[in-house]
Design a protein around this motif. Structure first.
Motif, PDB file in Angstrom:
ATOM      1  N   THR A 134       6.767  -1.937   5.503  1.00 45.17           N
ATOM      2  CA  THR A 134       6.936  -1.292   3.938  1.00 45.17           C
ATOM      3  C   THR A 134       5.678  -0.751   3.363  1.00 45.17           C
ATOM      4  O   THR A 134       4.565  -0.862   4.153  1.00 45.17           O
ATOM      5  CB  THR A 134       7.366  -2.328   3.013  1.00 45.17           C
ATOM      6  N   VAL A 135       5.902   0.208   2.594  1.00 40.80           N
ATOM      7  CA  VAL A 135       4.822   0.988   2.048  1.00 40.80           C
ATOM      8  C   VAL A 135       4.890   0.599   0.422  1.00 40.80           C
ATOM      9  O   VAL A 135       6.008   0.842   0.017  1.00 40.80           O
ATOM     10  CB  VAL A 135       4.878   2.443   2.242  1.00 40.80           C
ATOM     11  N   ASP A 136       3.711   0.358  -0.055  1.00 42.19           N
ATOM     12  CA  ASP A 136       3.453   0.221  -1.382  1.00 42.19           C
ATOM     13  C   ASP A 136       2.978   1.420  -2.329  1.00 42.19           C
ATOM     14  O   ASP A 136       2.710   2.492  -1.462  1.00 42.19           O
ATOM     15  CB  ASP A 136       2.750  -1.067  -1.888  1.00 42.19           C
ATOM     16  N   ASN A 137       3.127   1.561  -3.611  1.00 38.26           N
ATOM     17  CA  ASN A 137       2.746   2.788  -4.161  1.00 38.26           C
ATOM     18  C   ASN A 137       1.556   3.191  -4.069  1.00 38.26           C
ATOM     19  O   ASN A 137       1.115   4.290  -4.116  1.00 38.26           O
ATOM     20  CB  ASN A 137       3.167   2.635  -5.676  1.00 38.26           C
ATOM     21  N   PHE A 155       5.413   8.663   5.907  1.00 37.41           N
ATOM     22  CA  PHE A 155       5.362   8.674   7.227  1.00 37.41           C
ATOM     23  C   PHE A 155       3.948   8.747   8.006  1.00 37.41           C
ATOM     24  O   PHE A 155       3.712   7.536   8.950  1.00 37.41           O
ATOM     25  CB  PHE A 155       5.942  10.027   8.081  1.00 37.41           C
ATOM     26  N   THR A 156       2.834   8.967   7.204  1.00 34.59           N
ATOM     27  CA  THR A 156       1.612   8.672   7.764  1.00 34.59           C
ATOM     28  C   THR A 156       1.226   7.377   7.582  1.00 34.59           C
ATOM     29  O   THR A 156       0.629   6.639   8.731  1.00 34.59           O
ATOM     30  CB  THR A 156       0.712   9.531   6.754  1.00 34.59           C
ATOM     31  N   VAL A 157       1.576   6.699   6.525  1.00 34.83           N
ATOM     32  CA  VAL A 157       1.390   5.246   6.329  1.00 34.83           C
ATOM     33  C   VAL A 157       2.146   4.280   7.384  1.00 34.83           C
ATOM     34  O   VAL A 157       1.534   3.311   7.919  1.00 34.83           O
ATOM     35  CB  VAL A 157       1.671   4.746   4.929  1.00 34.83           C
ATOM     36  N   ILE A 158       3.425   4.532   7.612  1.00 36.10           N
ATOM     37  CA  ILE A 158       4.227   3.930   8.620  1.00 36.10           C
ATOM     38  C   ILE A 158       3.699   4.020   9.916  1.00 36.10           C
ATOM     39  O   ILE A 158       3.655   3.115  10.836  1.00 36.10           O
ATOM     40  CB  ILE A 158       5.731   3.961   8.446  1.00 36.10           C
ATOM     41  N   SER A 159       3.358   5.333  10.172  1.00 28.07           N
ATOM     42  CA  SER A 159       2.603   5.518  11.408  1.00 28.07           C
ATOM     43  C   SER A 159       1.475   4.648  11.879  1.00 28.07           C
ATOM     44  O   SER A 159       1.331   3.942  12.794  1.00 28.07           O
ATOM     45  CB  SER A 159       2.187   6.951  11.793  1.00 28.07           C
TER      46      SER A 159
END
Length: 245
Positions: free
Chosen positions: A45-48, A90-94
């Motif tokens: 997951t990605v937070d703010n 997408f950058t963060v999840i990659s």
């Protein structure tokens, strides 16, 4: 007389086809789907805060110094604020997926392949005549000429000549096998006997050999390499169906 031209989505797809960009575009789409699906399956997951940091990094990369420049850039690329957020997401999840899959594998991989990450600082002059190369080699050995003088006289490329033939810090994979073997067996600083390859006769000064250190930069490099190989394997295992009309 001014002319108005209307460009449709169909026009863009056709131009992409005619520009022979479809294979690269499909590969990018497949990469995105593979990474997105794998991240979802892994529960990533990605937070703010992470999203904001990624968006800020993107703006910095694009040299966007304020809101006005950012909106102008978005308009130029036909992107919305939501699209920008999707790029950041997408950058963060990659990055997180790469860490999830390979963080624990980087160190063992490094020690198994440590020799591949040893660096070498070299200077090089490539000649066509082997006899001339040998003559110059012995002149350097006997102190009649310096390597710099040879480089300044015999290198044709202006920028390389100004740098005295400096090739930078290279790894084994950056060099031909016949050159790599001699370079990494050298005792710096050492001028090697001329080496003949398909590109010519190489006169090389080995200035320094740099032992590999598993720092943050190299950890990231190895993780990226492993992640790239993983993506290639995933692509090879899926069937891609396109519907472009």
């Amino acid at each position: 007389m001014s002319q108005s031209i209307t460009i449709t989505a169909e026009d863009i797809v056709k131009q992409v086809k005619l520009s022979l960009q479809i294979p690269d575009l499909i590969e990018s789409i497949v990469n995105r789907k593979i990474i997105t699906d794998a991240a979802t399956e892994a529960g990533i997951t990605v937070d703010n805060e992470e999203l904001q940091q990624a968006a800020d990094a993107l703006r910095l990369l694009q040299k966007l110094r304020g809101a006005q420049e950012t909106f102008a850039w978005l308009e130029k690329h036909h992107l919305s604020v939501d699209d920008l957020e999707e790029i950041a997401h997408f950058t963060v999840i990659s990055q997180k997926l790469m860490t999830h899959l390979f963080a624990e594998k980087v160190e063992p991989y490094f020690y198994e392949n440590q020799l591949d990450y040893v660096g070498v600082v070299i200077y090089e002059v490539v000649l066509e005549d082997e006899d001339l190369a040998m003559e110059l080699f012995y002149s350097i050995q006997e102190g009649e000429m310096s390597f710099y003088e040879v480089a300044h006289k015999y290198i044709e490329d202006k920028e390389l000549r100004r740098k005295g033939g400096y090739r930078g810090i290279l790894s084994r994979k950056d060099l031909k096998s016949e050159i790599s073997a001699a370079v990494f067996a050298a005792t710096p600083p050492e001028v090697l006997k001329p080496i003949v390859t398909s590109k010519g006769v190489h006169l090389i000064l080995v200035e320094e050999i740099l032992q590999a250190e598993l720092n943050d930069q190299l950890r990231y490099q190895i993780g990226s390499e492993l992640f790239g190989e993983w993506i290639i394997n995933q692509i090879e295992s899926v069937s891609v169906v396109t519907s472009l009309g």
